[in-house]
Motif scaffolding. Structure first.
Motif, PDB file in Angstrom:
ATOM      1  N   LEU A 100      13.143  13.267  21.471  1.00  0.00           N
ATOM      2  CA  LEU A 100      13.011  13.326  22.883  1.00  0.00           C
ATOM      3  C   LEU A 100      11.788  14.345  23.263  1.00  0.00           C
ATOM      4  CD1 LEU A 100      16.779  14.856  23.011  1.00  0.00           C
ATOM      5  CD2 LEU A 100      16.377  12.186  23.450  1.00  0.00           C
ATOM      6  N   THR A 101      12.299  13.541  24.836  1.00  0.00           N
ATOM      7  CA  THR A 101      10.791  13.843  25.571  1.00  0.00           C
ATOM      8  C   THR A 101      10.921  14.838  26.439  1.00  0.00           C
ATOM      9  OG1 THR A 101      11.397  12.691  27.339  1.00  0.00           O
ATOM     10  CG2 THR A 101       9.608  11.743  25.653  1.00  0.00           C
ATOM     11  N   ALA A 102      10.523  15.899  26.651  1.00  0.00           N
ATOM     12  CA  ALA A 102      10.728  16.651  27.490  1.00  0.00           C
ATOM     13  C   ALA A 102      11.158  16.514  28.933  1.00  0.00           C
ATOM     14  CB  ALA A 102       9.471  17.990  28.243  1.00  0.00           C
ATOM     15  N   GLU A 103      10.548  15.288  29.882  1.00  0.00           N
ATOM     16  CA  GLU A 103      10.938  15.027  30.695  1.00  0.00           C
ATOM     17  C   GLU A 103      12.536  14.460  30.789  1.00  0.00           C
ATOM     18  OE1 GLU A 103       9.385  11.652  33.616  1.00  0.00           O
ATOM     19  OE2 GLU A 103       8.230  11.344  32.047  1.00  0.00           O
ATOM     20  N   GLN A 104      13.146  13.635  29.563  1.00  0.00           N
ATOM     21  CA  GLN A 104      14.303  13.274  29.123  1.00  0.00           C
ATOM     22  C   GLN A 104      15.261  14.466  29.350  1.00  0.00           C
ATOM     23  OE1 GLN A 104      13.300  10.911  25.447  1.00  0.00           O
ATOM     24  NE2 GLN A 104      14.929   9.719  26.504  1.00  0.00           N
ATOM     25  N   LEU A 105      15.220  15.554  28.485  1.00  0.00           N
ATOM     26  CA  LEU A 105      15.917  16.764  28.324  1.00  0.00           C
ATOM     27  C   LEU A 105      16.094  17.347  29.841  1.00  0.00           C
ATOM     28  CD1 LEU A 105      14.835  17.700  25.204  1.00  0.00           C
ATOM     29  CD2 LEU A 105      16.889  17.343  25.477  1.00  0.00           C
ATOM     30  N   SER A 106      14.921  17.461  30.267  1.00  0.00           N
ATOM     31  CA  SER A 106      15.061  18.109  31.520  1.00  0.00           C
ATOM     32  C   SER A 106      15.224  17.410  33.255  1.00  0.00           C
ATOM     33  CB  SER A 106      13.628  18.241  32.241  1.00  0.00           C
ATOM     34  OG  SER A 106      13.138  18.581  33.582  1.00  0.00           O
ATOM     35  N   LYS A 107      15.037  16.327  33.174  1.00  0.00           N
ATOM     36  CA  LYS A 107      15.768  15.304  33.582  1.00  0.00           C
ATOM     37  C   LYS A 107      17.473  15.185  33.966  1.00  0.00           C
ATOM     38  CE  LYS A 107      12.759  11.962  35.580  1.00  0.00           C
ATOM     39  NZ  LYS A 107      12.152  10.352  35.091  1.00  0.00           N
ATOM     40  N   ALA A 108      17.991  15.233  32.420  1.00  0.00           N
ATOM     41  CA  ALA A 108      19.405  15.142  31.725  1.00  0.00           C
ATOM     42  C   ALA A 108      20.108  16.465  32.365  1.00  0.00           C
ATOM     43  CB  ALA A 108      20.011  15.156  30.255  1.00  0.00           C
ATOM     44  N   VAL A 109      20.034  18.167  32.094  1.00  0.00           N
ATOM     45  CA  VAL A 109      20.196  18.882  31.736  1.00  0.00           C
ATOM     46  C   VAL A 109      20.111  19.265  34.042  1.00  0.00           C
ATOM     47  CG1 VAL A 109      19.704  21.918  31.543  1.00  0.00           C
ATOM     48  CG2 VAL A 109      19.541  20.197  29.871  1.00  0.00           C
ATOM     49  N   GLU A 110      19.378  18.981  34.633  1.00  0.00           N
ATOM     50  CA  GLU A 110      19.137  18.954  36.265  1.00  0.00           C
ATOM     51  C   GLU A 110      20.191  18.183  36.757  1.00  0.00           C
ATOM     52  OE1 GLU A 110      14.751  18.416  36.979  1.00  0.00           O
ATOM     53  OE2 GLU A 110      14.626  20.606  37.123  1.00  0.00           O
ATOM     54  N   GLY A 111      20.158  16.889  36.139  1.00  0.00           N
ATOM     55  CA  GLY A 111      21.068  16.147  36.491  1.00  0.00           C
ATOM     56  C   GLY A 111      23.092  16.470  36.506  1.00  0.00           C
TER      57      GLY A 111
END
Length: 387
Positions: free
Chosen positions: A137-148
């Protein structure tokens, strides 16, 4: 400086019984209330986040609280600091990071929606989500998911591929200061404030500080008791100890009923009051010891009354001077400084009171018990001679 020009002859000891009764009732009420409600623990002891903000326009604490609540912080504490025109405030919020039990569950669901996850473990104490995914997974994917899911993300660490298979990641949640900033931005297009100071205290650190503060208080009282025991007779020591305990409980009662924050500043106030109380007690004990030699044959209660009247001018001068030094803190101090000043003022009053109505009566009681024991022993020894 002479406060009292003429020698006083006030019967302090004659009023000891109602005073002891009132003190006992008040101390019991305070101790029961502490057990039932507990103190309003500050960030030092309970853990949490403190942020100092300064606005560039006039605003009051109520308006700041409304903005924070509108931004989703219903449990934030807002306190004005400094002069009214400075528009500076302290905001306190429980927790160090935005990762809580509730937000961690939502974050896990959001991460699992990205693909198969072998393991996921939220570390609430440190605000980190550890996970091992079956696919990269990319850092951007994980960051967007958690922030969402409602949790701010400070950093996503890609730890690489694990030997057992899968890819390891660490998601570091944002601190509560970021959440406070976001809440204060509610309804404004550009920041109208600056964050001057941010302090974090974790729950474990807060617990350690609380335990060490209480231990420091107990050790100081034990050390003072040993000092009094060596300097005076045994019958003087328990009175000094009981007076110290009385004063600590009464000042603790101030923090309990005023709901002022109980933190390291409160411990400092209690330690100061312990020292003040025993100092006042020792001054009167010294005069009692002198008067015992001067007025041999007089009842011990009368000797103590004379000693208290002899030192009354000194007591008024010392207590009054100390109280006057606190006026500036009460007028100009804010927050914990003002609470400290109020606690010290309460401590000065009860410290003077306890020397007269707690320490001295207990000394009289112990002296009477010792006299009664000696009388019984003498009667027992004399009995065979009269038979």
């Amino acid at each position: 400086m002479q406060i009292l020009k003429n020698q006083t002859n006030i019967d302090f000891i004659g009023k000891r019984k109602p005073a002891i009764f009132i003190s006992t009732v008040l101390n019991l009420i305070i101790l029961v209330s502490i057990a039932v409600w507990g103190f309003n623990l500050g960030v030092d002891f309970a853990g949490g986040t403190v942020v100092e903000v300064k606005f560039n326009h006039d605003i009051n604490a109520a308006d700041v609280r409304k903005r924070a609540e509108a931004g989703g912080l219903p449990d934030v504490s807002v306190q004005s600091i400094g002069a009214a025109g400075e528009n500076s405030f302290l905001l306190r919020l429980g927790g160090v990071t935005q990762l809580t039990e509730e937000s961690a569950v939502k974050a896990q669901d959001a991460i699992k929606a990205l693909g198969p996850v072998k393991s996921i473990y939220p570390d609430l104490a440190n605000g980190i989500i550890n996970l091992r995914s079956e696919q990269a997974l990319t850092a951007e994917q994980l960051s967007k998911a958690v922030e969402g899911s409602g949790t701010g993300v400070e950093e996503v660490r890609e730890l690489g591929q694990a030997q057992a298979g899968g890819f390891d990641y660490q998601i570091v949640a944002s601190g509560m200061a970021d959440r406070i900033r976001a809440a204060l931005m509610t309804g404004v297009q550009a920041p109208d404030f600056e964050m001057r100071r941010v302090e974090y205290v974790g729950p474990q650190v807060g617990k350690q500080l609380r335990n060490r503060g209480v231990a420091a208080l107990l050790y100081s009282m034990i050390a003072i008791l040993i000092y009094v025991a060596f300097r005076f007779d045994f019958k003087f020591g328990p009175g000094a100890l009981l007076a110290m305990l009385h004063d600590v409980v009464m000042v603790a009662g101030f923090y309990l009923f005023s709901r002022a924050e109980f933190g390291l500043t409160a411990i400092a106030a209690l330690l100061t009051i312990v020292g003040y109380s025993v100092n006042d007690t020792i001054v009167i004990y010294d005069r009692i010891r002198e008067d015992m030699a001067k007025f041999k044959g007089k009842p011990f209660a009368e000797v103590i009354n004379i000693a208290i009247n002899d030192t009354l001018g000194r007591t008024i001068l010392t207590s009054g001077t100390t109280a006057l030094s606190l006026i500036g803190l009460l007028i100009f101090g804010v927050g914990e400084i003002r609470d400290f000043a109020w606690a010290m003022l309460v401590g000065i009053i009860v410290g003077t009171y306890s020397t007269i109505y707690i320490a001295s009566p207990l000394t009289i009681w112990l002296d009477e018990r010792e006299a009664a024991r000696q009388a019984r022993e003498k009667a027992r020894l004399d009995q065979p001679k009269t038979a």
